[in-house]
Enzyme design. Structure first.
Site, PDB file in Angstrom:
ATOM      1  N   ARG A  17     -30.878  10.582 -14.423  1.00 57.59           N
ATOM      2  CA  ARG A  17     -30.762  11.898 -13.781  1.00 57.59           C
ATOM      3  C   ARG A  17     -31.827  12.165 -12.719  1.00 57.59           C
ATOM      4  O   ARG A  17     -31.494  12.605 -11.627  1.00 57.59           O
ATOM      5  CB  ARG A  17     -30.807  12.980 -14.855  1.00 57.59           C
ATOM      6  CG  ARG A  17     -30.750  14.372 -14.255  1.00 57.59           C
ATOM      7  CD  ARG A  17     -30.764  15.470 -15.313  1.00 57.59           C
ATOM      8  NE  ARG A  17     -30.652  16.771 -14.706  1.00 57.59           N
ATOM      9  CZ  ARG A  17     -31.513  17.773 -14.888  1.00 57.59           C
ATOM     10  NH1 ARG A  17     -32.529  17.628 -15.694  1.00 57.59           N
ATOM     11  NH2 ARG A  17     -31.346  18.932 -14.274  1.00 57.59           N
TER      12      ARG A  17
ATOM     13  N   HIS B 176     -27.045  10.094 -16.840  1.00 57.60           N
ATOM     14  CA  HIS B 176     -27.970  10.890 -17.664  1.00 57.60           C
ATOM     15  C   HIS B 176     -28.393  10.142 -18.923  1.00 57.60           C
ATOM     16  O   HIS B 176     -28.372  10.676 -20.029  1.00 57.60           O
ATOM     17  CB  HIS B 176     -27.337  12.239 -18.017  1.00 57.60           C
ATOM     18  CG  HIS B 176     -27.158  13.153 -16.821  1.00 57.60           C
ATOM     19  ND1 HIS B 176     -26.424  12.790 -15.715  1.00 57.60           N
ATOM     20  CD2 HIS B 176     -27.620  14.394 -16.570  1.00 57.60           C
ATOM     21  CE1 HIS B 176     -26.440  13.772 -14.834  1.00 57.60           C
ATOM     22  NE2 HIS B 176     -27.164  14.754 -15.313  1.00 57.60           N
TER      23      HIS B 176
ATOM     24  N   GLU C  35     -13.202  12.383 -23.256  1.00 56.93           N
ATOM     25  CA  GLU C  35     -13.777  11.080 -22.910  1.00 56.93           C
ATOM     26  C   GLU C  35     -13.016   9.922 -23.561  1.00 56.93           C
ATOM     27  O   GLU C  35     -12.899   8.835 -22.979  1.00 56.93           O
ATOM     28  CB  GLU C  35     -15.250  11.031 -23.307  1.00 56.93           C
ATOM     29  CG  GLU C  35     -16.126  12.045 -22.567  1.00 56.93           C
ATOM     30  CD  GLU C  35     -16.068  13.454 -23.167  1.00 56.93           C
ATOM     31  OE1 GLU C  35     -15.457  13.626 -24.245  1.00 56.93           O
ATOM     32  OE2 GLU C  35     -16.629  14.384 -22.557  1.00 56.93           O
TER      33      GLU C  35
ATOM     34  N   ARG D   6     -28.253   7.979 -10.103  1.00 52.08           N
ATOM     35  CA  ARG D   6     -26.889   8.540 -10.105  1.00 52.08           C
ATOM     36  C   ARG D   6     -26.448   8.889  -8.682  1.00 52.08           C
ATOM     37  O   ARG D   6     -25.275   8.761  -8.330  1.00 52.08           O
ATOM     38  CB  ARG D   6     -26.780   9.759 -11.027  1.00 52.08           C
ATOM     39  CG  ARG D   6     -27.670  10.899 -10.655  1.00 52.08           C
ATOM     40  CD  ARG D   6     -27.470  12.101 -11.578  1.00 52.08           C
ATOM     41  NE  ARG D   6     -28.524  13.077 -11.385  1.00 52.08           N
ATOM     42  CZ  ARG D   6     -28.325  14.388 -11.349  1.00 52.08           C
ATOM     43  NH1 ARG D   6     -27.115  14.881 -11.478  1.00 52.08           N
ATOM     44  NH2 ARG D   6     -29.325  15.205 -11.187  1.00 52.08           N
TER      45      ARG D   6
ATOM     46  N   ASP E 141     -31.739  19.808 -21.173  1.00 44.50           N
ATOM     47  CA  ASP E 141     -30.577  19.900 -22.070  1.00 44.50           C
ATOM     48  C   ASP E 141     -30.904  19.476 -23.500  1.00 44.50           C
ATOM     49  O   ASP E 141     -30.218  19.840 -24.444  1.00 44.50           O
ATOM     50  CB  ASP E 141     -29.418  19.050 -21.529  1.00 44.50           C
ATOM     51  CG  ASP E 141     -28.618  19.789 -20.465  1.00 44.50           C
ATOM     52  OD1 ASP E 141     -28.897  20.987 -20.239  1.00 44.50           O
ATOM     53  OD2 ASP E 141     -27.736  19.169 -19.857  1.00 44.50           O
TER      54      ASP E 141
ATOM     55  N   PHE F  63     -21.756  10.530 -24.210  1.00 42.14           N
ATOM     56  CA  PHE F  63     -20.311  10.628 -24.471  1.00 42.14           C
ATOM     57  C   PHE F  63     -19.606   9.297 -24.177  1.00 42.14           C
ATOM     58  O   PHE F  63     -18.674   8.905 -24.884  1.00 42.14           O
ATOM     59  CB  PHE F  63     -19.698  11.765 -23.645  1.00 42.14           C
ATOM     60  CG  PHE F  63     -20.466  13.052 -23.743  1.00 42.14           C
ATOM     61  CD1 PHE F  63     -20.829  13.563 -24.982  1.00 42.14           C
ATOM     62  CD2 PHE F  63     -20.866  13.733 -22.604  1.00 42.14           C
ATOM     63  CE1 PHE F  63     -21.561  14.740 -25.083  1.00 42.14           C
ATOM     64  CE2 PHE F  63     -21.597  14.911 -22.689  1.00 42.14           C
ATOM     65  CZ  PHE F  63     -21.952  15.423 -23.932  1.00 42.14           C
TER      66      PHE F  63
END
Lengths: 315, 281
Positions: free
Chosen positions: A165, A107, A56, A8, A115, A81
């Site tokens: 990530r 991610h 989104e 990323r 998370d 998402f």
């Protein structure tokens, strides 16, 4: 390049580095610019950055509209998402009309870590791979990511790009013959007993597993399959014929992703044993990235065990 | 093309209604009710308001239109055909495997269609993207959209509404076709949406309320939208579902049902009668 960088972060750097060369590039985010790493582009090119807020589906539709104006939008949010919540917007507003948008899912996979399951997307390859003419790309390191970003900017049509990530080792620049081309896998290591076809951060683990297995007398070919769709069928078939068995490895469900794509091809054109290494039919869970990867067996050791199983199936 | 006046627009819209009902009848499939309710606005857009080039449908400076209520493709296709984007005879092949006129608007295959739609709630976002793209590229073209009053139960509509206000998209003008009916019945029963004017005003839009079958009001609302600076305009048009076909008017049952031969004969006679009256014959 050497060292470690998350894909990323490399992606965020690539956007900034390529912005002047490709004025048609515009970047959309959904309130995650600090995590998807579009914040650098946003700071330097505020007129080409559109923060759509936590919406989104709307971001996906806006990108579709922007693309009809000669712009090249990259949409950004977490993979879950981008491909989950907005799946039908990607399908009907981008893929069906074949619009020139790259959907970026940051991610991806369980290495999201703490998370937990709601944010760990193990289904994005499967969801995006179903869509006609969709490119599905998951670079393994920063060097590969930067080249993927440029080729996707130039590519005309719908595409999905997965980012990770955690920081991962940069390895592709250590191979003198390494050449990146969308849709073409890269053989990083030759071998005769078995081929590991890996994507994303599992590529680095495959290289390590191959070195471990060499000590056991198992010769492992390693293919970096950064593009899951279109699959490099020629390279997969060659590997199946020459090594007689295949292991697929991905930070994704073993259902419908790279493993699914390879099985679909080989069952029709060259049936050989295939063992799929990835997340089994289960959701993720919280933990540090390293702990979660270990929990699901997404390690060089876990991969090596799958390779032994595949070799045993040849007999 | 010369811009049509109110009287000429009424004639053109009636021709378009006849073509749309004929196409749905021939296909034995399609959505006549909502097609007839939004026909006057659509006709006004393509025969008075919008700057398009039928010889160059992809002209980059053209005004854009998105039929967010994509199931009303028979209306859009009829207007595009009359405008000259493709032959009127093609309308007989609506929804046919042999032709380009798919059940919902398909920008890849139907000349003049600016956005593929059909999945409700998505079109307004694309229109926001087009309007945003115009501002970004320094273009002066305008973007129009028509949403259904049932459609706006989709949350994405309100996401798009917020975004249009955020970016001050005064080059965007949308309609809600307030015919009050959707598949399952009255919109006020299925999912109440009123007060639409207060809602869109609260979302940062300039709102105009009109009779969607009064061409002078449609033209005035479009002119007001063009003069409105700093915010997008929403035209809430009160319409009659199934307008100008007596047995379809205000009947939810004609949302997605094709007329049989006898029913079509009645519709055809009524529309031809109206056309004759409008043309003063």
């Amino acid at each position: 390049m050497a060292g470690k960088i998350a894909t990323r972060n490399a992606y965020g750097e690539a956007l900034v580095e390529l912005a002047e060369k490709y004025p048609q590039l515009v970047v959309l985010d959904a309130d995650l610019a600090g995590a998807t790493m579009t914040k650098g582009f946003a700071a330097k090119y505020p007129d080409r950055f559109f923060d759509c807020g936590i919406a989104e589906c709307n971001m996906t539709g806006i990108a579709a509209g922007l693309s009809t104006c000669g712009l090249k939008p990259f949409t950004n949010t977490f993979a879950i998402f981008a491909t989950g919540r907005a799946y039908e917007q990607v399908r009907n507003s981008i893929a069906y009309p074949h619009l020139n948008v790259t959907v970026v899912g940051s991610h991806g996979g369980v290495s999201v870590g703490e998370d937990g399951a709601t944010h760990q997307c193990n289904e994005d390859f499967a969801l995006m791979r179903q869509l006609p003419d969709m490119i599905v790309c998951c670079p393994c390191d920063g060097n590969e990511m930067k080249q993927a970003v440029e080729q996707l900017i130039v590519h005309e049509g719908p595409a999905y790009l997965r980012l990770g990530r955690p920081a991962v080792e940069t390895i592709t620049d250590e191979y003198p013959d390494y050449h990146f081309e969308l849709g073409k896998g890269v053989t990083l290591r030759d071998g005769k007993d078995v081929t590991v076809i890996a994507t994303g951060m599992m590529v680095q683990m495959a290289v390590k597993a191959a070195a471990m297995l060499e000590a056991e007398g198992i010769s492992v070919r390693v293919i970096d399959m950064h593009t899951i769709k279109p699959l490099d069928e020629e390279l997969v078939l060659k590997a199946a014929k020459e090594t007689g068995c295949i292991v697929t490895s991905e930070e994704h469900s073993i259902l419908g992703g790279l493993g699914g794509a390879v099985c679909e091809l080989l069952s029709e054109k060259c049936p050989v044993p295939v063992v799929r290494h990835g997340v089994n039919d289960t959701f993720g869970r919280s933990g540090t990235a390293a702990a979660v990867l270990e929990y699901y067996g997404l390690t060089p050791e876990g991969l090596a065990e799958k390779v032994r199983q595949a070799v045993a199936l040849k007999k | 093309m010369e811009k049509l006046n109110s009287k000429e627009l009424a004639i053109m819209a009636t021709k378009a209604r006849l073509l749309a009902v004929d196409a749905v009848h021939t296909a034995s499939s399609g959505h006549p009710g909502g097609s007839l309710s939004c026909m006057d606005a659509l006709t006004t857009l393509y025969f008075n308001e919008m700057n398009v080039d039928t010889a160059n449908p992809q002209w980059q400076d053209r005004d854009r239109f998105v039929l967010s209520k994509g199931h009303c493709a028979p209306a859009l296709y009829s207007v595009l055909a009359l405008r000259g984007f493709f032959p009127v005879e093609d309308l007989k092949l609506l929804r046919s495997i042999k032709a380009h006129l798919s059940g919902h608007p398909d920008m890849r295959h139907v000349k003049g269609v600016d956005m593929s739609t059909g999945s409700l709630g998505q079109g307004l976002s694309a229109a926001v993207g087009m309007a945003l793209g115009a501002k970004h590229n320094g273009k002066t073209y305008r973007t129009y959209a028509i949403c259904g009053d049932g459609e706006i139960a989709e949350g994405q509509i309100w996401e798009a509404a917020m975004a249009a206000a955020k970016w001050d998209l005064d080059n965007l003008c949308a309609f809600v076709d307030v015919n009050g009916l959707q598949i399952d019945g009255r919109t006020c029963d299925v999912m109440p949406s009123e007060p639409l004017d207060k809602k869109f005003e609260a979302f940062g839009w300039h709102v105009v309320k009109i009779d969607g079958h009064d061409f002078d009001q449609i033209l005035a609302a479009l002119a007001e939208a063009r003069q409105t600076k700093g915010k997008p305009t929403m035209i809430l048009m009160k319409t009659v579902k199934g307008k100008d076909v007596s047995y379809m008017e205000n009947q939810a049952g004609w949302h997605g049902k094709a007329p049989d031969d006898a029913a079509f004969a009645t519709a055809k006679a009524e529309l031809e009668q109206k056309l004759a009256e409008l043309e003063g014959k």
